[in-house]
Design a protein around this motif. Structure first.
Motif, mmCIF file in Angstrom:
data_model
loop_
_atom_site.group_PDB
_atom_site.id
_atom_site.type_symbol
_atom_site.label_atom_id
_atom_site.label_comp_id
_atom_site.label_asym_id
_atom_site.label_seq_id
_atom_site.Cartn_x
_atom_site.Cartn_y
_atom_site.Cartn_z
ATOM 1 N N PRO A 100 36.237 46.369 29.258
ATOM 2 C CA PRO A 100 36.302 47.949 28.755
ATOM 3 C C PRO A 100 35.695 47.401 27.513
ATOM 4 C CG PRO A 100 38.478 46.435 28.326
ATOM 5 C CD PRO A 100 37.795 45.582 29.509
ATOM 6 N N ARG A 101 35.210 49.109 26.828
ATOM 7 C CA ARG A 101 34.268 49.120 25.656
ATOM 8 C C ARG A 101 35.162 48.671 24.501
ATOM 9 N NH1 ARG A 101 33.940 55.288 25.038
ATOM 10 N NH2 ARG A 101 36.121 55.601 24.174
ATOM 11 N N THR A 102 36.698 48.678 24.563
ATOM 12 C CA THR A 102 37.210 47.541 23.655
ATOM 13 C C THR A 102 37.558 46.714 23.147
ATOM 14 O OG1 THR A 102 38.902 47.460 24.948
ATOM 15 C CG2 THR A 102 39.309 49.581 23.619
ATOM 16 N N LEU A 103 36.466 46.033 24.673
ATOM 17 C CA LEU A 103 35.773 43.935 23.980
ATOM 18 C C LEU A 103 34.908 43.987 23.304
ATOM 19 C CD1 LEU A 103 38.201 42.830 26.959
ATOM 20 C CD2 LEU A 103 39.141 42.934 24.624
ATOM 21 N N ILE A 104 34.743 42.857 22.939
ATOM 22 C CA ILE A 104 32.998 41.876 23.041
ATOM 23 C C ILE A 104 32.440 42.290 24.308
ATOM 24 C CG2 ILE A 104 33.315 41.932 20.545
ATOM 25 C CD1 ILE A 104 32.881 39.343 21.279
ATOM 26 N N PRO A 105 31.053 42.528 24.452
ATOM 27 C CA PRO A 105 30.588 42.552 25.698
ATOM 28 C C PRO A 105 30.806 40.969 26.097
ATOM 29 C CG PRO A 105 29.082 43.505 23.513
ATOM 30 C CD PRO A 105 29.771 43.067 22.573
ATOM 31 N N ARG A 106 30.674 40.125 25.392
ATOM 32 C CA ARG A 106 30.770 39.078 26.312
ATOM 33 C C ARG A 106 31.297 38.493 26.627
ATOM 34 N NH1 ARG A 106 30.963 36.140 20.887
ATOM 35 N NH2 ARG A 106 32.120 34.842 20.491
ATOM 36 N N GLU A 107 33.125 39.643 26.574
ATOM 37 C CA GLU A 107 34.540 39.221 27.017
ATOM 38 C C GLU A 107 34.665 39.824 28.461
ATOM 39 O OE1 GLU A 107 37.022 39.604 23.487
ATOM 40 O OE2 GLU A 107 36.675 37.539 22.993
ATOM 41 N N ARG A 108 33.576 40.921 28.033
ATOM 42 C CA ARG A 108 33.999 42.385 29.145
ATOM 43 C C ARG A 108 33.869 41.893 30.361
ATOM 44 N NH1 ARG A 108 30.237 46.884 25.839
ATOM 45 N NH2 ARG A 108 31.616 47.181 23.930
ATOM 46 N N SER A 109 34.084 42.533 31.601
ATOM 47 C CA SER A 109 35.068 42.536 32.569
ATOM 48 C C SER A 109 33.293 43.112 33.554
ATOM 49 C CB SER A 109 35.980 42.543 33.185
ATOM 50 O OG SER A 109 36.917 41.573 32.925
ATOM 51 N N SER A 110 33.508 42.103 35.409
ATOM 52 C CA SER A 110 32.101 43.309 35.065
ATOM 53 C C SER A 110 32.034 43.377 37.206
ATOM 54 C CB SER A 110 30.655 42.363 35.575
ATOM 55 O OG SER A 110 29.955 43.255 36.155
ATOM 56 N N TYR A 111 32.483 44.347 37.199
ATOM 57 C CA TYR A 111 33.364 44.595 38.945
ATOM 58 C C TYR A 111 32.192 44.857 39.461
ATOM 59 C CZ TYR A 111 37.861 44.110 36.606
ATOM 60 O OH TYR A 111 38.245 43.282 35.603
ATOM 61 N N TRP A 112 32.168 44.925 40.917
ATOM 62 C CA TRP A 112 31.451 45.053 41.969
ATOM 63 C C TRP A 112 32.003 46.313 43.760
ATOM 64 C CZ3 TRP A 112 26.382 45.418 41.231
ATOM 65 C CH2 TRP A 112 25.979 44.444 39.943
ATOM 66 N N GLY A 113 31.410 47.380 43.886
ATOM 67 C CA GLY A 113 32.040 47.585 44.786
ATOM 68 C C GLY A 113 31.213 46.758 46.322
ATOM 69 N N GLN A 114 30.969 47.342 47.577
ATOM 70 C CA GLN A 114 31.169 46.687 48.501
ATOM 71 C C GLN A 114 29.312 46.862 48.902
ATOM 72 O OE1 GLN A 114 32.598 48.763 48.199
ATOM 73 N NE2 GLN A 114 32.367 50.505 50.040
ATOM 74 N N GLY A 115 29.290 47.832 48.265
ATOM 75 C CA GLY A 115 27.780 48.739 48.673
ATOM 76 C C GLY A 115 27.868 49.417 49.600
ATOM 77 N N THR A 116 26.951 50.845 49.555
ATOM 78 C CA THR A 116 26.466 51.259 50.709
ATOM 79 C C THR A 116 24.912 51.587 51.009
ATOM 80 O OG1 THR A 116 27.106 53.607 51.484
ATOM 81 C CG2 THR A 116 26.590 53.442 49.252
ATOM 82 N N GLN A 117 24.689 51.815 52.441
ATOM 83 C CA GLN A 117 23.340 51.588 52.574
ATOM 84 C C GLN A 117 23.103 52.938 52.608
ATOM 85 O OE1 GLN A 117 21.505 48.276 54.347
ATOM 86 N NE2 GLN A 117 19.777 50.484 54.031
ATOM 87 N N VAL A 118 21.815 52.248 52.081
ATOM 88 C CA VAL A 118 20.754 54.048 52.275
ATOM 89 C C VAL A 118 18.979 53.312 53.202
ATOM 90 C CG1 VAL A 118 18.526 55.210 50.507
ATOM 91 C CG2 VAL A 118 21.378 54.988 49.705
ATOM 92 N N THR A 119 19.071 54.539 53.667
ATOM 93 C CA THR A 119 17.394 53.732 54.843
ATOM 94 C C THR A 119 16.951 55.130 54.015
ATOM 95 O OG1 THR A 119 19.227 52.232 55.677
ATOM 96 C CG2 THR A 119 16.641 53.489 56.867
#
Length: 122
Positions: A100-119
């Motif tokens: 979250p933005r309440t944390l300094i950048p180096r302490e923030r978490s990053s999450y990813w989805g599973q992806g969706t194909q675009v062709t």
């Protein structure tokens, strides 16, 4: 548990449009920068677009003027509207949340989805 669930991918002809959607679960959505990345076969994952709750947006050079990112904090969703699609836009598109933005950048978490194909294919 944090989950990002993408939808809206598919096959479209060159010049066509698609809209991707990503639903976020388990985060305080308004406190996260939400983004879209893509990865084509044999290439590195690259930024497509990102946006914060205060309206700041960033776009990758190849998609400027063609793609638009938007978010709905009430429904915890982020969208990617894609116009004038080109063969080079073919990739797996991933939703990303950083915060979250309440944390300094180096302490923030990053999450990813599973992806969706675009062709993009004629």
């Amino acid at each position: 548990q944090v989950r990002l669930v993408e939808s809206g991918g598919g096959t479209v002809q060159p010049g066509g449009s698609l809209r991707l959607s990503c639903a976020a679960f388990g985060i305080i959505f308004s406190s996260y920068e939400m983004g879209w990345y893509r990865q084509a076969p044999g290439k590195q994952r690259e930024l497509v677009a990102s946006g914060t709750s205060d309206g700041t947006t960033t776009y990758g050079y190849p998609v400027k003027g063609r793609f638009s990112i938007s978010r709905d904090n009430a429904s915890n969703r982020v969208y990617l509207q894609m116009h004038s699609l080109e063969h080079e836009d073919t990739a797996v598109y991933y939703c990303n949340a950083v915060g979250p933005r309440t944390l300094i950048p180096r302490e923030r978490s990053s999450y990813w989805g599973q992806g969706t194909q675009v062709t993009v294919s004629s």
